[in-house]
Design an enzyme around this catalytic site. Structure first.
Site, PDB file in Angstrom:
ATOM      1  NE  ARG A 219      -3.659  -2.319   2.581  1.00 35.82           N
ATOM      2  CZ  ARG A 219      -4.719  -2.619   1.856  1.00 35.82           C
ATOM      3  NH1 ARG A 219      -5.108  -1.793   0.890  1.00 35.82           N
ATOM      4  NH2 ARG A 219      -5.389  -3.740   2.062  1.00 35.82           N
ATOM      5  N   GLY A 244      -7.436  -3.142  -6.256  1.00 32.79           N
ATOM      6  CA  GLY A 244      -8.782  -2.685  -5.900  1.00 32.79           C
ATOM      7  C   GLY A 244      -9.050  -1.261  -6.342  1.00 32.79           C
ATOM      8  CG  ASP A 245     -11.249   1.172  -3.673  1.00 31.61           C
ATOM      9  OD1 ASP A 245     -10.438   0.330  -3.238  1.00 31.61           O
ATOM     10  OD2 ASP A 245     -11.798   1.997  -2.940  1.00 31.61           O
ATOM     11  N   GLY A 246      -8.417   1.573  -4.962  1.00 30.23           N
ATOM     12  CA  GLY A 246      -7.257   2.470  -4.881  1.00 30.23           C
ATOM     13  C   GLY A 246      -6.301   2.242  -6.033  1.00 30.23           C
ATOM     14  CB  ILE A 274     -11.142  -9.694  -0.115  1.00 28.53           C
ATOM     15  CG1 ILE A 274     -11.763 -10.912   0.547  1.00 28.53           C
ATOM     16  CG2 ILE A 274     -11.031  -8.589   0.919  1.00 28.53           C
ATOM     17  CD1 ILE A 274     -11.127 -12.155   0.155  1.00 28.53           C
ATOM     18  CG  ASP A 275     -13.395  -5.329   1.457  1.00 34.74           C
ATOM     19  OD1 ASP A 275     -12.981  -4.250   1.931  1.00 34.74           O
ATOM     20  OD2 ASP A 275     -13.078  -6.431   1.917  1.00 34.74           O
ATOM     21  N   GLY A 319     -14.416  -6.615   5.281  1.00 34.84           N
ATOM     22  CA  GLY A 319     -15.399  -5.704   4.700  1.00 34.84           C
ATOM     23  C   GLY A 319     -15.223  -4.352   5.343  1.00 34.84           C
ATOM     24  NE  ARG A 320      -9.661  -0.450   4.565  1.00 30.71           N
ATOM     25  CZ  ARG A 320      -8.808  -0.792   3.603  1.00 30.71           C
ATOM     26  NH1 ARG A 320      -9.198  -0.797   2.350  1.00 30.71           N
ATOM     27  NH2 ARG A 320      -7.584  -1.172   3.880  1.00 30.71           N
ATOM     28  CB  ILE A 433     -11.806 -15.456   4.368  1.00 37.11           C
ATOM     29  CG1 ILE A 433     -11.831 -13.953   4.594  1.00 37.11           C
ATOM     30  CG2 ILE A 433     -12.404 -16.183   5.549  1.00 37.11           C
ATOM     31  CD1 ILE A 433     -13.249 -13.405   4.697  1.00 37.11           C
TER      32      ILE A 433
HETATM   33  N1  LIG Z   1      -6.247   8.033  -5.414  1.00 37.68           N
HETATM   34  C1  LIG Z   1      -5.125   7.346  -5.701  1.00 37.68           C
HETATM   35  N2  LIG Z   1      -4.271   7.785  -6.650  1.00 37.68           N
HETATM   36  C2  LIG Z   1      -3.150   7.098  -6.941  1.00 37.68           C
HETATM   37  N3  LIG Z   1      -2.787   5.944  -6.342  1.00 37.68           N
HETATM   38  C3  LIG Z   1      -3.605   5.468  -5.387  1.00 37.68           C
HETATM   39  C4  LIG Z   1      -4.810   6.128  -5.006  1.00 37.68           C
HETATM   40  N4  LIG Z   1      -5.404   5.397  -4.017  1.00 37.68           N
HETATM   41  C5  LIG Z   1      -4.598   4.324  -3.790  1.00 37.68           C
HETATM   42  N5  LIG Z   1      -3.532   4.368  -4.606  1.00 37.68           N
HETATM   43  C6  LIG Z   1      -2.440   3.385  -4.643  1.00 37.68           C
HETATM   44  O1  LIG Z   1      -2.955   2.130  -5.051  1.00 37.68           O
HETATM   45  C7  LIG Z   1      -2.324   1.098  -4.292  1.00 37.68           C
HETATM   46  C8  LIG Z   1      -3.375   0.220  -3.645  1.00 37.68           C
HETATM   47  O2  LIG Z   1      -4.370   1.032  -2.987  1.00 37.68           O
HETATM   48  P1  LIG Z   1      -5.076   0.483  -1.633  1.00 37.68           P
HETATM   49  O3  LIG Z   1      -4.052   0.176  -0.625  1.00 37.68           O
HETATM   50  O4  LIG Z   1      -6.154   1.441  -1.305  1.00 37.68           O
HETATM   51  O5  LIG Z   1      -5.679  -0.952  -2.030  1.00 37.68           O
HETATM   52  P2  LIG Z   1      -6.787  -1.270  -3.129  1.00 37.68           P
HETATM   53  O6  LIG Z   1      -6.206  -1.205  -4.477  1.00 37.68           O
HETATM   54  O7  LIG Z   1      -7.980  -0.427  -2.861  1.00 37.68           O
HETATM   55  O8  LIG Z   1      -7.067  -2.803  -2.840  1.00 37.68           O
HETATM   56  P3  LIG Z   1      -7.902  -3.423  -1.606  1.00 37.68           P
HETATM   57  O9  LIG Z   1      -9.040  -2.490  -1.337  1.00 37.68           O
HETATM   58  O10 LIG Z   1      -8.322  -4.757  -2.136  1.00 37.68           O
HETATM   59  O11 LIG Z   1      -6.961  -3.536  -0.465  1.00 37.68           O
HETATM   60  C9  LIG Z   1      -1.428   1.753  -3.285  1.00 37.68           C
HETATM   61  O12 LIG Z   1      -0.080   1.629  -3.715  1.00 37.68           O
HETATM   62  C10 LIG Z   1      -1.865   3.181  -3.264  1.00 37.68           C
HETATM   63  O13 LIG Z   1      -0.748   4.068  -3.047  1.00 37.68           O
HETATM   64  O1  LIG Z   2      -4.244  -5.660   4.167  1.00 32.62           O
HETATM   65  P1  LIG Z   2      -4.378  -4.723   5.324  1.00 32.62           P
HETATM   66  O2  LIG Z   2      -3.522  -3.491   5.154  1.00 32.62           O
HETATM   67  O3  LIG Z   2      -4.222  -5.388   6.643  1.00 32.62           O
HETATM   68  O4  LIG Z   2      -5.867  -4.146   5.254  1.00 32.62           O
HETATM   69  C1  LIG Z   2      -6.954  -5.004   5.534  1.00 32.62           C
HETATM   70  C2  LIG Z   2      -8.075  -4.515   4.644  1.00 32.62           C
HETATM   71  O5  LIG Z   2      -7.838  -4.952   3.310  1.00 32.62           O
HETATM   72  C3  LIG Z   2      -9.022  -5.574   2.830  1.00 32.62           C
HETATM   73  O6  LIG Z   2      -8.846  -6.946   2.920  1.00 32.62           O
HETATM   74  C4  LIG Z   2      -9.310  -5.190   1.393  1.00 32.62           C
HETATM   75  O7  LIG Z   2      -9.448  -3.826   1.300  1.00 32.62           O
HETATM   76  C5  LIG Z   2     -10.146  -5.124   3.760  1.00 32.62           C
HETATM   77  O8  LIG Z   2     -11.200  -6.040   3.777  1.00 32.62           O
HETATM   78  C6  LIG Z   2      -9.427  -5.061   5.060  1.00 32.62           C
HETATM   79  O9  LIG Z   2     -10.064  -4.166   5.939  1.00 32.62           O
HETATM   80 MG   LIG Z   3      -9.634  -0.634  -1.643  1.00 34.97          MG
END
Ligand SMILES: Nc1ncnc2c1ncn2[C@@H]1O[C@H](COP(=O)(O)OP(=O)(O)OP(=O)(O)O)[C@@H](O)[C@H]1O
Ligand SMILES: O=P(O)(O)OC[C@H]1O[C@](O)(CO)[C@@H](O)[C@@H]1O
Ligand SMILES: [Mg+2]
Length: 547
Positions: A219, A244-246, A274-275, A319-320, A433
């Site tokens: 992350r 994911g969305d990020g 996963i969410d 499920g954040r 899970i």
């Molecule tokens: N708005 C954004 N703009 C650019 N990069 C982003 C943004 N949000 C998140 N990222 C980058 O995307 C990567 C993953 O984001 P995040 O940790 O939120 O997980 P995710 O992709 O949402 O997956 P999950 O929700 O399944 O954990 C990270 O390296 C983060 O720096």
């Molecule tokens: O992987 P980390 O940083 O412990 O974050 C856990 C979060 O990641 C997720 O598995 C996916 O966003 C969420 O369900 C949970 O809250």
């Molecule tokens: Mg996410």
């Protein structure tokens, strides 16, 4: 919907047919790029979308490719390399000489193929938003030996990550003869702070049997300029981004920068979470595997609870912000008496509260199981505990442990009632899970996702996320998957089914029920979900499946 817009939505738009740039023989007129400002004049439907989130589009700094058609048809198309690079050569798709595919009657997607986002329609309803159908095109924009692809996995783990990685590498190799694929280690920061690992079908042969990601993930660390510098310096021209969305927001930023620099690099997003909190697509890969694995924890809680006097099993699931895992695991189990999710606020004390329900259920059955999503009840925690307000490296809010909190609150409540013994067992399988390999159906799903992404990139599409929309894989513009989060709609039939299967309270206060009755949105309505939710994506697609 504003009536004036609604009526004008039926205005017969000029006949546009989709232009499939990968088929240069296509006689179709080119799609017109619309900026958000011109969107309103191009088509009323688009105007509604633009007005609803024009800031998002404005910050997109991108032209939207909205292609209106007849009877309210709107194609929300994805970018293509030819949008900003002229005179690109095309090549015959090598698939046509591939013995495995030569048996397929029509193995190229038709240039007009698009996928409808809404499939529950009336005889006079507008045809609505469509997305370009995923699949192989007759012409490709990359010669086999010119392809330098890379794969990166970001964010939390999810069952099936390794399967997607494996099938991108094997698909590129077996279908398109591509041999040069690099693995980016450790998420986005791996582009500039880690080494890459060459990936071949031999190296990845059995990784689908393992949980996690062989590339590692992280992350934070998304530095658009450094990432695109790395892509440019390494001569990478196809980027497969799994997250994911990020991650998809990060992929959109990478695509924008690549386009700004005028680079011939296709950026393909593969949604992972996963969410199941990514909108537009039917569901995320790995979700079914996670729900299946959650059954084991729920079953253990049920066995513990029914083996002692007034046993209470509490299971915390992931499920954040979205409670889909908890909801589907509850529906699948049939042993759950109460499911608590972030989308449905609840309260503990007083009439209609959780404690009153627990006392009644324990008196009736002698045991009960509670499933709680980790993002549920956070506002209650903040009231009773100093809220941390901390974030993870990606900016996601760090949650307080609602499982431990609610277990303690339940123990305290029953301890104050000397006349009623209660034995609570708390099970927290959250990471279990998501760290397991994907099951059979998710493995097939991951294969289709990988192939759809490959076909799209090879055909020169870019700036897209791939995924099933009403069961058909499509290319979805980044802005559509990052403009909102997929959430459980508690006025939908699915949530009503859960309420009727657990008989848990709706946790609506007397006042809210009274107001609901006044506005025609009563508990009875909630139970049969007639008023539908406002998340048109999830409600329509999901309600469709339920029939
Ligand atoms: N708005 C954004 N703009 C650019 N990069 C982003 C943004 N949000 C998140 N990222 C980058 O995307 C990567 C993953 O984001 P995040 O940790 O939120 O997980 P995710 O992709 O949402 O997956 P999950 O929700 O399944 O954990 C990270 O390296 C983060 O720096
Ligand atoms: O992987 P980390 O940083 O412990 O974050 C856990 C979060 O990641 C997720 O598995 C996916 O966003 C969420 O369900 C949970 O809250
Ligand atoms: Mg996410």
């Amino acid at each position: 919907m504003d009536s004036s817009i609604a009526s004008s939505a039926y205005v017969s738009a000029p006949k546009f047919r989709c232009f499939d740039p990968s088929n240069s023989s296509s006689p179709m007129s080119r799609t017109r790029n619309f900026s958000a400002s011109s969107l309103a004049s191009a088509n009323p439907t688009g105007a509604m979308r633009a007005s609803r989130s024009s800031t998002d589009f404005a910050t997109e700094k991108d032209q939207l490719k909205i292609v209106p058609g007849v009877a309210g048809y709107v194609l929300e198309d994805v970018p293509h390399l030819t949008d900003y690079i002229s005179d690109l050569s095309t090549y015959p798709n090598p698939l046509q000489d591939n013995p495995s595919y030569s048996v397929v009657k029509q193995y190229f997607v038709n240039v007009d193929d698009t996928v409808a986002q809404k499939i529950v329609v009336h005889k006079s309803s507008p045809r609505g938003t469509h997305f370009r159908r995923a699949g192989p095109r007759q012409k490709v924009y990359f010669e086999t030996d010119d392809v330098h692809a890379c794969i990166v996995t970001c964010g939390g783990l999810c069952p099936g990550l390794n399967t997607v990685i494996r099938e991108i590498i094997c698909g590129l190799n077996h279908m398109y003869g591509v041999k040069q694929v690099l693995g980016i280690e450790g998420g986005y920061r791996g582009f500039y702070a880690r080494n890459t690992i060459p990936l071949t079908p031999k190296v990845v042969n059995d990784i689908h049997k393992r949980g996690g990601t062989i590339l590692g993930t992280s992350r934070g660390g998304h530095d658009t300029s450094k990432i695109v510098d790395s892509i440019q310096d390494r001569g990478i021209n196809q980027v497969y981004i799994i997250g994911g969305d990020g991650t998809q927001r990060g992929a959109a930023a990478i695509y924008e920068e690549i386009k700004r620099r005028g680079l011939k690099v296709a950026v393909a997003g593969i949604p992972k979470t996963i969410d199941n909190d990514i909108p537009v697509i039917d569901k995320s890969f790995g979700f079914d595997t996670a729900v299946e694995e959650a059954q084991r924890a729920i079953n253990a809680a049920h066995v513990e609870a029914e083996s002692v006097e007034n046993g209470v099993g509490v299971v915390k699931l992931m499920g954040r912000y979205s409670g889909f895992i908890a909801m589907y695991a509850t529906l699948a189990s049939r042993d759950v008496d109460c499911c608590l999710i972030p989308e449905s606020p609840f309260y503990l004390e007083g009439e209609g509260g959780l404690f009153e329900f627990m006392e009644r259920r324990l008196k009736e059955n002698g045991h009960m199981v509670i499933v709680i999503a980790e993002g549920a009840g956070q506002e209650l925690l903040s009231e009773s505990m100093r809220s941390m307000d901390k974030q993870d490296a990606s900016g996601n809010k760090l949650l307080q442990d609602v499982g431990l909190w609610i277990s303690q609150k339940i123990r305290d409540h029953f301890a104050s009632k000397q006349r009623m013994v209660m034995n609570l067992k708390y099970i927290d399988p959250t990471y279990m899970i998501r760290a397991i390999p994907s099951n059979a159906s998710d493995n097939v799903y991951c294969t289709l996702l990988a192939h759809s992404a490959i076909h799209g990139a090879m055909a020169g599409y870019t700036g897209f996320t791939v995924g099933p929309v009403n069961g058909r894989h499509a290319y979805i513009p980044f802005y559509r998957v990052i403009e909102t989060q997929n959430k459980v709609v508690i006025t939908d039939r699915m949530w009503a089914r859960l309420l009727s299967s657990t008989n848990q309270p709706s946790f609506l206060s007397a006042q809210e029920i009274k107001e609901g009755k006044r506005s025609g949105d009563s508990t009875a309505t909630l139970l049969d979900g007639d008023n539908g939710g406002d998340s048109e994506v999830y409600t329509e697609a999901q309600a469709e499946k339920e029939g």
